[in-house]
Scaffold this active site. Structure first.
Site, PDB file in Angstrom:
ATOM      1  N   LEU A 276      -4.291  -6.975  -7.560  1.00  0.00           N
ATOM      2  CA  LEU A 276      -3.825  -7.992  -8.495  1.00  0.00           C
ATOM      3  C   LEU A 276      -4.920  -8.883  -9.069  1.00  0.00           C
ATOM      4  O   LEU A 276      -4.634  -9.758  -9.886  1.00  0.00           O
ATOM      5  CB  LEU A 276      -2.738  -8.854  -7.829  1.00  0.00           C
ATOM      6  CG  LEU A 276      -1.512  -8.054  -7.369  1.00  0.00           C
ATOM      7  CD1 LEU A 276      -0.474  -8.964  -6.754  1.00  0.00           C
ATOM      8  CD2 LEU A 276      -0.905  -7.238  -8.509  1.00  0.00           C
TER       9      LEU A 276
ATOM     10  N   ASN B 170      -5.668   2.274 -13.183  1.00  0.00           N
ATOM     11  CA  ASN B 170      -4.661   1.358 -12.651  1.00  0.00           C
ATOM     12  C   ASN B 170      -3.274   1.944 -12.900  1.00  0.00           C
ATOM     13  O   ASN B 170      -3.089   2.735 -13.834  1.00  0.00           O
ATOM     14  CB  ASN B 170      -4.772   0.000 -13.355  1.00  0.00           C
ATOM     15  CG  ASN B 170      -3.772  -1.009 -12.830  1.00  0.00           C
ATOM     16  OD1 ASN B 170      -3.554  -1.129 -11.611  1.00  0.00           O
ATOM     17  ND2 ASN B 170      -3.142  -1.757 -13.729  1.00  0.00           N
TER      18      ASN B 170
ATOM     19  N   GLU C 257       6.156   6.239  -9.561  1.00  0.00           N
ATOM     20  CA  GLU C 257       4.764   5.976  -9.152  1.00  0.00           C
ATOM     21  C   GLU C 257       4.312   6.944  -8.070  1.00  0.00           C
ATOM     22  O   GLU C 257       3.226   7.524  -8.154  1.00  0.00           O
ATOM     23  CB  GLU C 257       4.637   4.536  -8.641  1.00  0.00           C
ATOM     24  CG  GLU C 257       4.849   3.505  -9.718  1.00  0.00           C
ATOM     25  CD  GLU C 257       4.456   2.098  -9.303  1.00  0.00           C
ATOM     26  OE1 GLU C 257       4.112   1.316 -10.183  1.00  0.00           O
ATOM     27  OE2 GLU C 257       4.499   1.775  -8.101  1.00  0.00           O
TER      28      GLU C 257
ATOM     29  N   ASP D  90      -4.486  -4.975 -17.917  1.00  0.00           N
ATOM     30  CA  ASP D  90      -3.504  -4.005 -18.409  1.00  0.00           C
ATOM     31  C   ASP D  90      -3.777  -3.552 -19.838  1.00  0.00           C
ATOM     32  O   ASP D  90      -2.861  -3.450 -20.656  1.00  0.00           O
ATOM     33  CB  ASP D  90      -2.079  -4.622 -18.349  1.00  0.00           C
ATOM     34  CG  ASP D  90      -1.685  -5.019 -16.934  1.00  0.00           C
ATOM     35  OD1 ASP D  90      -2.150  -4.361 -15.997  1.00  0.00           O
ATOM     36  OD2 ASP D  90      -0.909  -5.977 -16.792  1.00  0.00           O
TER      37      ASP D  90
ATOM     38  N   HIS E 193       0.664   0.554 -13.609  1.00  0.00           N
ATOM     39  CA  HIS E 193       1.443  -0.644 -13.935  1.00  0.00           C
ATOM     40  C   HIS E 193       2.919  -0.258 -13.964  1.00  0.00           C
ATOM     41  O   HIS E 193       3.282   0.765 -14.555  1.00  0.00           O
ATOM     42  CB  HIS E 193       1.008  -1.207 -15.290  1.00  0.00           C
ATOM     43  CG  HIS E 193       1.662  -2.524 -15.592  1.00  0.00           C
ATOM     44  ND1 HIS E 193       1.233  -3.702 -15.025  1.00  0.00           N
ATOM     45  CD2 HIS E 193       2.734  -2.835 -16.339  1.00  0.00           C
ATOM     46  CE1 HIS E 193       2.013  -4.690 -15.438  1.00  0.00           C
ATOM     47  NE2 HIS E 193       2.935  -4.194 -16.236  1.00  0.00           N
TER      48      HIS E 193
ATOM     49  N   LYS F  31     -13.723 -13.316  -2.549  1.00  0.00           N
ATOM     50  CA  LYS F  31     -13.643 -13.735  -3.947  1.00  0.00           C
ATOM     51  C   LYS F  31     -15.008 -14.033  -4.577  1.00  0.00           C
ATOM     52  O   LYS F  31     -15.358 -13.494  -5.624  1.00  0.00           O
ATOM     53  CB  LYS F  31     -12.745 -14.965  -4.034  1.00  0.00           C
ATOM     54  CG  LYS F  31     -12.218 -15.244  -5.407  1.00  0.00           C
ATOM     55  CD  LYS F  31     -11.088 -16.262  -5.351  1.00  0.00           C
ATOM     56  CE  LYS F  31     -10.301 -16.259  -6.642  1.00  0.00           C
ATOM     57  NZ  LYS F  31      -9.093 -17.066  -6.562  1.00  0.00           N
TER      58      LYS F  31
ATOM     59  N   GLY G 180       0.780  -1.226   0.000  1.00  0.00           N
ATOM     60  CA  GLY G 180       0.000   0.000   0.000  1.00  0.00           C
ATOM     61  C   GLY G 180       0.813   1.278   0.000  1.00  0.00           C
ATOM     62  O   GLY G 180       0.320   2.329   0.423  1.00  0.00           O
ATOM     63  N   SER G 181       2.048   1.241  -0.543  1.00  0.00           N
ATOM     64  CA  SER G 181       2.841   2.477  -0.520  1.00  0.00           C
ATOM     65  C   SER G 181       2.222   3.540  -1.433  1.00  0.00           C
ATOM     66  O   SER G 181       2.248   4.726  -1.105  1.00  0.00           O
ATOM     67  CB  SER G 181       4.304   2.210  -0.885  1.00  0.00           C
ATOM     68  OG  SER G 181       4.459   1.953  -2.257  1.00  0.00           O
ATOM     69  N   ASN G 182       1.655   3.119  -2.562  1.00  0.00           N
ATOM     70  CA  ASN G 182       0.970   4.097  -3.425  1.00  0.00           C
ATOM     71  C   ASN G 182      -0.295   4.615  -2.749  1.00  0.00           C
ATOM     72  O   ASN G 182      -0.607   5.808  -2.850  1.00  0.00           O
ATOM     73  CB  ASN G 182       0.643   3.475  -4.781  1.00  0.00           C
ATOM     74  CG  ASN G 182       1.843   3.451  -5.702  1.00  0.00           C
ATOM     75  OD1 ASN G 182       2.209   4.465  -6.275  1.00  0.00           O
ATOM     76  ND2 ASN G 182       2.488   2.293  -5.821  1.00  0.00           N
TER      77      ASN G 182
HETATM   78  C1  GAR Z   1       3.159  -1.069  -7.681  1.00  0.00           C
HETATM   79  O1  GAR Z   1       4.470  -1.057  -8.159  1.00  0.00           O
HETATM   80  C2  GAR Z   1       2.193  -1.227  -8.831  1.00  0.00           C
HETATM   81  O2  GAR Z   1       2.635  -0.624 -10.003  1.00  0.00           O
HETATM   82  C3  GAR Z   1       2.170  -2.724  -8.975  1.00  0.00           C
HETATM   83  O3  GAR Z   1       2.142  -3.208  -7.655  1.00  0.00           O
HETATM   84  C4  GAR Z   1       2.908  -2.326  -6.828  1.00  0.00           C
HETATM   85  C5  GAR Z   1       2.119  -2.054  -5.571  1.00  0.00           C
HETATM   86  O4  GAR Z   1       2.916  -1.424  -4.613  1.00  0.00           O
HETATM   87  N1  GAR Z   1       1.023  -3.141  -9.736  1.00  0.00           N
HETATM   88  C6  GAR Z   1       1.076  -4.103 -10.653  1.00  0.00           C
HETATM   89  O5  GAR Z   1       2.083  -4.759 -10.882  1.00  0.00           O
HETATM   90  C7  GAR Z   1      -0.239  -4.339 -11.403  1.00  0.00           C
HETATM   91  N2  GAR Z   1      -0.064  -5.253 -12.469  1.00  0.00           N
HETATM   92  P1  GAR Z   1       2.275  -0.766  -3.313  1.00  0.00           P
HETATM   93  O6  GAR Z   1       1.371  -1.803  -2.637  1.00  0.00           O
HETATM   94  O7  GAR Z   1       3.458  -0.442  -2.451  1.00  0.00           O
HETATM   95  O8  GAR Z   1       1.510   0.456  -3.729  1.00  0.00           O
END
Ligand code: GAR
Length: 188
Positions: free
Chosen positions: A85, A102, A174, A145, A104, A58, A12-14
């Site tokens: 995911l 999203n 990101e 994607d 990527h 799910k 969850g850093s984003n």
């Molecule tokens: C991010 O790098 C995002 O781009 C990737 O998962 C990571 C989540 O990081 N997403 C994918 O690969 C989608 N196909 P986070 O939990 O630290 O935000």
């Protein structure tokens, strides 16, 4: 005030960066966090930030309209996938047209699709000896994607880069761009 829902599966850093960006905003707030993985780090973020969180089940996610109801009742204006995911089911895509985005960690259409996430992406990029990679922020449709691109930002790969160092470069992009694009979409 616009309402953002974040879908995540992991750290969850984003999500954290987007929460921080809108903390004192008059434009929008993160009003819900949804996650399909019990115990994922993003639940701790939600708790610390006082943001309601929902564990996605799910069966319910893929075979009912339950989450559509939850999101509509919360008045959600933008659904932001941040490391989520699972494929988004057609009923959810159709209930929120042009409202789900999203991020990527590569320059789509390269290195996308099922199974291409997180470190798998960076390993594939380094193995292929690419000289650049980057991020893609795009609308979500019913395929992995695949929706229309909103933004791509690039970074250089040097010969000494590893999947880990590349992951660091990508994460910087990101964290810089995702909150800004979310804001841009909510104010256009
Ligand atoms: C991010 O790098 C995002 O781009 C990737 O998962 C990571 C989540 O990081 N997403 C994918 O690969 C989608 N196909 P986070 O939990 O630290 O935000």
């Amino acid at each position: 005030m616009k309402n953002i829902a974040i879908f995540a599966s992991g750290t969850g850093s984003n999500a954290q960066k987007i929460i921080d960006h809108f903390r004192n905003s008059a434009i929008a707030r993160v009003s819900m966090i949804l996650c399909n993985k019990p115990g994922a780090g993003v639940f701790q973020i939600a708790e610390k930030e006082g943001i309601p969180s929902v564990l996605i089940e799910k069966e319910s996610f893929f075979h009912t309209d339950n989450y559509i109801t939850i999101l509509k009742e919360a008045g959600i204006d933008l659904i932001v996938l941040a490391g989520f995911l699972w494929k988004v089911p057609a009923n959810l895509v159709q209930a929120f047209p042009d409202t789900i985005i999203n991020i990527h960690p590569a320059l789509l259409p390269k290195y996308g699709g099922k199974g291409m996430y997180g470190h798998f992406v960076h390993e594939a990029v380094i193995t292929a000896r690419e000289t650049e990679s980057g991020i893609t922020i795009h609308y979500v449709n019913e395929k992995y994607d695949d929706g229309a691109t909103i933004l791509q930002e690039r970074c250089i790969i040097t010969p000494d880069d590893t999947p880990l160092t590349l992951a660091g470069k990508i994460q910087l992009l990101e964290h810089k761009w995702y909150p800004l694009i979310v804001e841009r979409l909510l104010t256009k």
